[in-house]
Design a protein around this motif. Structure first.
Motif, PDB file in Angstrom:
ATOM      1  N   GLU A  15       1.098  -0.966   0.248  1.00  6.45           N
ATOM      2  CA  GLU A  15      -0.265  -0.691  -0.170  1.00  6.45           C
ATOM      3  C   GLU A  15       1.289   1.373  -0.219  1.00  6.45           C
ATOM      4  O   GLU A  15       0.202   2.244  -0.410  1.00  6.45           O
ATOM      5  CB  GLU A  15      -0.294   0.639   1.742  1.00  6.45           C
ATOM      6  N   ALA A  59       1.886   1.994  -3.974  1.00  5.24           N
ATOM      7  CA  ALA A  59       0.467   1.747  -4.545  1.00  5.24           C
ATOM      8  C   ALA A  59       0.425   2.345  -6.027  1.00  5.24           C
ATOM      9  O   ALA A  59       0.922   2.104  -6.543  1.00  5.24           O
ATOM     10  CB  ALA A  59      -0.402   1.287  -4.313  1.00  5.24           C
ATOM     11  N   TYR A  81      -3.470  -5.497  -6.803  1.00  6.48           N
ATOM     12  CA  TYR A  81      -2.647  -3.815  -8.093  1.00  6.48           C
ATOM     13  C   TYR A  81      -2.301  -4.782  -8.898  1.00  6.48           C
ATOM     14  O   TYR A  81      -2.359  -3.451 -10.119  1.00  6.48           O
ATOM     15  CB  TYR A  81      -1.812  -3.784  -6.939  1.00  6.48           C
TER      16      TYR A  81
END
Length: 165
Positions: free
Chosen positions: A63, A66, A98
């Motif tokens: 994250e 990302a 992702y």
């Protein structure tokens, strides 16, 4: 002497240089930088124009990068000890959530019994520890022939694969 690298189930010459925190950024060449280096030298790294990779520690989830995934040709995930499995989860997130399609590399404390599962989670390259024989490592990709569960390498569980066959 550089550690052996397996990419797509074959030994290869590694073209990447792992840049340690505090090292000067060379003007050219393929670099793998830490998250901290990326955060502090982002613009200079992008201006180099060479392929760029980043390595994440076991406490640095995807994250955190990302929004920057298009900038990275390679993402390396460090396994500090064989008992820390967060890297497997990070690989699955990168591949499945992702949709990261670049090279995904495992490095650190990797054992023969982990190699097959690293491939299933989406890793397509790994840096072999000096303690592992490269031929044994390559053979470990074939430890199992029919996995039950779906994974990044084949999302269909075994019973679904039999139904489509």
């Amino acid at each position: 002497m550089a550690q052996p690298v397996i990419k797509h189930r074959a030994l290869c010459q590694d073209q990447w240089q792992l840049l340690r925190d505090g090292d000067a950024v060379p003007a050219q060449g393929q670099l793998i930088v830490s998250l901290e280096c990326w955060q502090t030298q982002r613009q200079a790294l992008l201006e180099r124009g060479s392929p760029l990779g980043i390595w994440l520690g076991c406490d640095q989830p995807p994250e955190l990068i990302a929004a920057d995934l298009p900038h990275f040709a390679l993402i390396a995930i460090h396994f500090p000890t064989f008992t820390d499995g967060r890297g497997y989860s990070y690989a699955r997130l990168l591949r499945d959530h992702y949709r990261y399609a670049g090279e995904l590399r495992a490095l650190g404390d990797i054992g023969l019994d982990q190699i097959y599962f690293l491939g299933r989670c989406g890793f397509d390259s790994l840096v072999l520890p000096e303690s592992l024989d490269p031929d044994s490592a390559l053979a470990a990709f074939d430890d199992f022939t029919a996995p039950y569960q779906g994974a990044s390498d084949d999302p269909q569980p075994l019973f679904r694969r039999h139904q489509r066959g």
